[in-house]
Structures are given as structure tokens and as C-alpha cells.
Design an enzyme around this catalytic site. Structure first.
Site, PDB file in Angstrom:
ATOM      1  N   GLU A 174      -1.726 -15.594  -7.113  1.00  0.00           N
ATOM      2  CA  GLU A 174      -2.298 -14.574  -7.993  1.00  0.00           C
ATOM      3  C   GLU A 174      -1.873 -14.809  -9.435  1.00  0.00           C
ATOM      4  OE1 GLU A 174      -1.414 -10.534  -6.895  1.00  0.00           O
ATOM      5  OE2 GLU A 174      -3.014  -9.730  -8.161  1.00  0.00           O
ATOM      6  N   HIS A 185       3.273  -2.417   1.542  1.00  0.00           N
ATOM      7  CA  HIS A 185       1.872  -2.853   1.589  1.00  0.00           C
ATOM      8  C   HIS A 185       1.095  -1.906   2.510  1.00  0.00           C
ATOM      9  CE1 HIS A 185      -1.701  -5.035   1.551  1.00  0.00           C
ATOM     10  NE2 HIS A 185      -1.270  -6.270   1.756  1.00  0.00           N
ATOM     11  N   HIS A 191      -2.222  -7.472  -6.698  1.00  0.00           N
ATOM     12  CA  HIS A 191      -2.094  -7.378  -5.238  1.00  0.00           C
ATOM     13  C   HIS A 191      -0.615  -7.518  -4.888  1.00  0.00           C
ATOM     14  CE1 HIS A 191      -3.450  -7.258  -1.177  1.00  0.00           C
ATOM     15  NE2 HIS A 191      -3.024  -8.470  -0.887  1.00  0.00           N
ATOM     16  N   LYS A 198       3.384  -2.175  -4.934  1.00  0.00           N
ATOM     17  CA  LYS A 198       3.834  -2.385  -3.548  1.00  0.00           C
ATOM     18  C   LYS A 198       5.356  -2.527  -3.492  1.00  0.00           C
ATOM     19  CE  LYS A 198      -0.357  -4.619  -1.700  1.00  0.00           C
ATOM     20  NZ  LYS A 198      -1.213  -4.660  -2.897  1.00  0.00           N
ATOM     21  N   PHE A 200      -6.679 -11.018   4.657  1.00  0.00           N
ATOM     22  CA  PHE A 200      -6.840 -12.072   5.660  1.00  0.00           C
ATOM     23  C   PHE A 200      -8.332 -12.344   5.860  1.00  0.00           C
ATOM     24  CE2 PHE A 200      -2.623 -11.048   8.065  1.00  0.00           C
ATOM     25  CZ  PHE A 200      -1.908 -11.651   7.039  1.00  0.00           C
ATOM     26  N   CYS A 232      -6.819  -6.235   3.986  1.00  0.00           N
ATOM     27  CA  CYS A 232      -6.088  -5.594   2.888  1.00  0.00           C
ATOM     28  C   CYS A 232      -6.948  -5.388   1.639  1.00  0.00           C
ATOM     29  CB  CYS A 232      -4.847  -6.402   2.557  1.00  0.00           C
ATOM     30  SG  CYS A 232      -3.783  -6.632   3.998  1.00  0.00           S
TER      31      CYS A 232
END
Length: 414
Positions: free
Chosen positions: A316, A342, A305, A337, A401, A165
Site C-alpha cells: 500500500e 481489522h 487499509h 486498525k 482476499f 475485507c
């Protein structure tokens, strides 16, 4: 001395719109692109999640000859069309420039999942003769950058970054680095994704990463809200046209923003979970701020994010609070998002473009569905309604990830 890099065009294909104008109108009005997956795209009867952020009403023929993309997987087609949008916006006539100095850096987090699933079914049913000779070239991720290069004749660097991502963010950051060190004058850069398939939904769902709010999909993506229960898969693409300042000025290009800083880091912590202390995110933001050579107080807006997962949003928020200290309370932060879902490998470049738009328009988009703010996420996330703001510097975070982090900073061109 490194070259200055500016943004002279961009193209957006997202669940909230085709093209820049549709995207901006949806963003500032808090319109979500998340809904039930139509049956003609995917049978969700046996899937635990039945909604996503889907691309709707994309007429490829408005931008490129449909024959030029007919053998490509959807994620490559998105990259080519969004690149054409960026070139159109930039009024960039490729025939007038040295294409050996023009490159591409377009990545994807997952790539051709649909081709892999369909080919596997064909092989299982009827054997090896049913494997298309185009299976390999259509499913490999670097065909996104290769397809863009071939379409527009760009013969400079041709790279694909695959960092889950964070792909879109790293692609833009590394493309800017290529220009800064003088290896190219022009780069088409960004991320693209189209992986809303049974395996992808099943896989993410079984990881407990996805929201399962099947009764109310439009409210499912709710970053920083206490009732969030996971992210919503989306698809799309964001491509920037980056140029050295000298190149842009020489051709009289309109400049929409300047690339100011880029940072990256690793969590070195877990396959999928972010470091609970936000350590990697902190180091990524600090690296970008150092690269930009600015004071913390100069950052006005962060496109977070903000995935709508419990761990990401809390980590975050901790990272932003610790990096910015007292200034964190003055920052406007939003997760777009909440409207797009996402977009995985495309998220970073799409959200980087949204930062450039916020700088240009003087408006920061909202975080929608933020009705019951999580006390562990105590910052100003621009809840539910866009706000006017004079933005000079905007920062965009992406985390993926494997513990891969990236941060971009854009500034108003002056």
C-alpha cells in the site's frame, strides 16, 4: 448527469466505542479496543491467538426493541443497531418519506460463522433434528441488508455485497452509485462483522495472517511498524445514511460530508497475497480520483487499509507513493486498525465514516504502536498522536482476499 450524494448520518459499533462520540474520543486519544478475548465469549485455551478487538457494553435496548433482533445473529444485530444510530443522527423520520425510494446495501465478509459452527456441533452430537429452522436465515450474509430493510421498512434496492475485507467500501460505493443514477433517493449502506470464533481464528492464524503477540495484545496491531507480525481480528459495524443532495436539502437535513469518488479494481494475482507492486491498489485509487474529478494535490488525508501485515503495508505504501508522486510526502496517512483491529467486512465503511469525521472535526487520527517505522514504509503515518489538519478531501482504501480492491473519497460539503 449523475446526482450528488451526501452523508446525513452514520452509526458506529466498534471495539473502541459504541456510537460516534465514543469512537471519536478513542480515535483522537489513541485508545485501543484490542484485548484478551473473555472466557464467556470464547475459550481460547487451545487457540494460537487469544486476543481480538471485541464489542463491549452494547445495550441494544437503547436503540431498538430487543425483541426485533432476538432471532438475528450478532452481525445482523450490529447492522440494525448501527442503522438506527445513523437514522437518529440524520433525524430521519421514515414515516414522512416514500420508502419505495429508500434502499439498503449492507454486506459482510464472513457472516454467520458462529451459527454455522454451533449448528455443526449440534448436528454431529444429536442429528438433523437439532438443526434450528432459523439456521439458514440467520447465517446467510444477505440477512444483514434484509434485516435492516425489514426493521425500517425500506422497500427500495436491497443488496448485500460480499468482497472480504473490501465489503464495507464496496457497499458504500455501490449504494452511492444507486443514488447517482436515480434508482433511489436514500440508502443505508455499510459493512458488518462478528466472526470471532474458534474456526475463524484458527483459519486466519494457520494462514499466518494474524499477530501472535499474546503477551501484549494492546500493542499487537502496529501498521507500518518494522516489528508488525500480522493483523488483529475485530468485530463491528459502520452504517452510513446516504441521500441525494436534493432529497437532503428538501427535508432540511444537516449534511456531514459529500461522497466524492469511488474506484474498484482486481489484482488478478493471488488468493490471499496482495500484488507486491501495489498494482491493484494503484488502479483503485486512480479510478476514485478520476471519478471525483480532482487533482492529486487536493487529497489531504488517507485512511489506509493498513492491516499490520508485512505485505499489505509495504504494498500500500508503494501504491500511494506511485499514485501521488511528490504529493505523497505531504499526505497525512493513518491506519485506525491500530486501535480497532481489522473489522474485516465492516472495516471499509467504519473507516469511511472516520474520514467524514476527520473532515468535520479538522483532526486526523493517529496510527498507534508505530514505534519503529519500517523503512519500506516511508510516508507520514501520523505516529501515535492525532494531528490537527484542515481536511477537504479524504480517501479510504480497502483490499480483500481474492484480490478485490476499493477506494472511497469524501469531501467537505460546501
Amino acid at each position: 448527469m449523475k446526482k450528488r450524494v451526501v452523508v446525513t448520518g452514520y452509526g458506529l459499533i466498534t471495539p473502541i466505542g459504541i456510537g460516534n462520540e465514543e469512537n471519536w474520543n478513542s480515535l483522537v486519544n489513541g485508545i485501543t479496543g484490542i484485548d484478551y478475548i473473555p472466557a464467556d465469549r470464547l475459550d481460547t485455551e487451545n487457540l494460537p491467538v487469544k486476543f481480538a478487538g471485541m464489542i463491549k457494553d452494547l445495550d441494544v435496548s437503547k436503540y431498538v426493541d430487543p425483541k426485533s433482533v432476538k432471532r438475528h445473529e450478532r452481525f445482523v444485530t450490529y447492522a440494525i443497531v448501527a442503522s438506527q444510530m445513523a437514522l437518529n443522527m440524520a433525524e430521519f423520520d421514515a414515516e414522512k418519506f416514500d420508502l419505495d425510494r429508500c434502499g439498503t446495501c449492507v454486506g459482510s465478509g464472513i457472516g454467520g460463522f458462529q451459527a454455522i459452527e454451533e449448528t455443526t456441533r449440534a448436528y454431529d452430537a444429536k442429528g438433523v433434528k437439532k438443526i434450528s429452522p432459523f439456521f439458514i436465515p440467520t447465517s446467510i450474509i444477505n440477512m444483514a441488508s434484509g434485516g435492516v430493510s425489514i426493521q425500517f421498512g425500506f422497500k427500495g434496492p436491497n443488496l448485500s455485497i460480499v468482497t472480504a475485507c473490501t465489503t464495507g467500501t464496496h457497499s458504500v460505493g455501490e449504494a452511492a452509485r444507486i443514488i447517482q443514477r436515480g434508482d433511489a433517493d436514500v440508502m443505508l449502506a455499510g459493512g458488518t462483522e462478528s466472526s470471532i470464533t474458534a474456526l475463524a481464528i484458527g483459519g486466519f492464524s494457520n494462514m499466518r495472517a494474524l499477530s501472535k503477540r499474546n503477551d501484549d495484545p494492546k500493542a499487537a496491531s502496529r501498521p507500518f511498524d518494522k516489528d508488525r507480525d500480522g493483523f488483529v481480528m475485530g468485530e463491528g459495524c459502520g452504517i452510513m445514511l446516504l441521500e441525494s443532495l436534493e432529497h437532503a436539502q428538501a427535508r432540511g437535513a444537516k449534511i456531514y460530508g459529500e461522497f466524492a469518488g469511488y474506484g474498484s479494481s482486481a489484482d488478478a494475482y493471488h488468493m490471499t497475497a496482495p500484488d507486491e507492486t501495489g498494482d491493484g491498489a494503484k488502479r483503485s485509487m486512480r479510478a476514485a480520483i478520476k471519478d471525483a474529478g480532482i487533482e492529486l494535490s487536493e487529497v489531504d488525508y488517507i485512511n489506509a487499509h493498513g492491516t499490520s501485515t508485512p505485505f499489505n503495508d509495504r504494498g500500500e505504501s508503494i501504491a500511494i507513493s506511485e499514485v501521488f508522486g511528490e504529493h505523497a510526502d505531504k499526505l497525512k496517512i493513518s491506519s485506525t486498525k491500530s486501535m480497532t483491529g481489522h473489522l474485516l467486512g465492516a472495516a471499509g465503511s467504519v473507516e469511511g465514516i472516520y474520514c467524514c469525521m476527520a473532515i468535520e472535526k479538522g483532526i486526523v487520527p493517529p496510527t498507534i504502536n508505530l514505534d519503529n517505522q519500517d523503512p519500506d514504509c516511508p510516508l507520514d503515518y501520523v505516529p501515535n498522536k492525532a494531528q490537527k489538519l484542515d481536511v477537504k478531501y479524504a480517501l479510504s482504501n480497502s483490499f480483500g482476499f481474492g484480490g478485490t480492491n476499493g477506494t472511497l473519497i469524501f469531501k467537505r460539503y460546501e
